[in-house]
Design a protein around this motif. Structure first.
Motif: not given
Length: 318
Positions: A262-291
């Motif tokens: 389908x041809x779809x345009x994308x439009x930003x909706x200000x009501x969907x912007x969260x306060x106090x958001x985090x721009x980048x998140x990534x986790x290290x799960x080595x402890x779970x893998x090892x255990x």
């Protein structure tokens, strides 16, 4: 046979976890809000309001569990800003009610508390994978309430309750509420394809980057953590569940759009912007893998295709 009680059993994760544990041979007891009705993948369903101590006491006495998975919570971050009292009552006092009931009526029980990687908050601004030793700096009521509940669990662990805390990163999949970003995208695409929405997809911040996991992989991690209930040696008390990869939400959206003709345009909706958001998140799960030996096995593309197909089916059925 394990008797496993799951709070929040009718939720997105709860239903899948009930089914997986039931298939693994557990006697699964679902504890969910009375208005949620019977849990479809449980041997028993008990109506329970975790904000009410007497209700939780009755559920634990009736279930006689030897394992508990505490999933029930207010998890939607915008909702946590809108109704902070309900968020704290549910996520913190509800957790203490569960712990008190276990202490009184099932003291040998092993409990898995599902917290959230959101507890790290501003620590993600280091732009490196965070492990369990990172200092938590929550930036919204949901994350703050989860960290407070973790503190309560740590105190009860210190006094002899057996169990662990899980900090899952963003998990997605079929049946997740469209209040959450990937499900919102998939539902809107399905609506547009069916001619039920103008060909404009409304979005929030597309530049944020998240560590996405398939909900099935997350439930697999919970299963592995529950096996610690029979461990003879000491084990860590807190585990990240993460893929170790971060994806821009814009790229996730592009992948979903490529799955549609389908041809779809994308439009930003200000009501969907969260306060106090985090721009980048990534986790290290080595402890779970090892255990536990856990590792994620489902690619993001597979998850997104399943998610879009699910919403196509939902829209067609409606």
């Amino acid at each position: 046979m394990q008797r496993t009680l799951i709070t929040g059993a009718n939720g997105f994760v709860g239903q899948l976890l009930c089914r997986r544990l039931q298939q693994a041979g557990d006697h699964v007891i679902a504890a969910s809000s009375p208005k949620s009705g019977h849990a479809p993948f449980a041997n028993e369903t008990i109506g329970c309001d975790i904000r009410d101590q007497e209700s939780v006491d009755r559920a634990i006495r009736q279930a006689e569990p030897n394992r508990v998975v505490h999933l029930a919570a207010i998890t939607h971050i915008p909702t946590s800003f809108e109704v902070p009292q309900l968020t704290w009552q549910t996520n913190v006092m509800g957790s203490i009610n569960v712990l008190e009931a276990i202490k009184r009526f099932a003291p040998e029980c092993f409990v898995l508390f599902v917290s959230s990687a959101d507890v790290y908050g501003a620590a993600f601004k280091q732009n490196v994978p965070l492990d369990e030793h990172a200092v938590c700096q929550p930036q919204n009521p949901y994350a703050a309430s989860k960290l407070a509940a973790e503190t309560a669990f740590g105190e009860y662990f210190r006094r002899g309750i057996r169990g662990v805390v899980a900090r899952p990163f963003n998990h997605i999949g079929a049946r997740q509420s469209p209040d959450f970003v990937t499900a919102s995208f998939a539902r809107q695409i399905a609506m547009i394809e069916a001619g039920l929405q103008d060909p404009v997809l409304k979005v929030g911040d597309l530049q944020a980057s998240r560590d996405f996991l398939d909900v099935t992989d997350v439930c697999h991690a919970y299963e592995r953590l529950l096996k610690l209930s029979s461990a003879s040696a000491e084990y860590p008390r807190c585990f990240n569940i993460a893929s170790g990869r971060s994806h821009r939400i814009a790229d996730v959206l592009d992948t979903l759009l490529q799955m549609s003709n389908a041809p779809i345009a994308v439009e930003q909706d200000p009501t969907r912007l969260r306060p106090s958001d985090i721009p980048y998140a990534i986790g290290d799960s080595q402890l779970l893998r090892w255990t536990t030996g856990w590792s994620p096995s489902i690619s993001l593309n597979e998850t997104l295709q399943e998610l879009l197909d699910y919403w196509r089916g939902q829209v067609a059925a409606a």
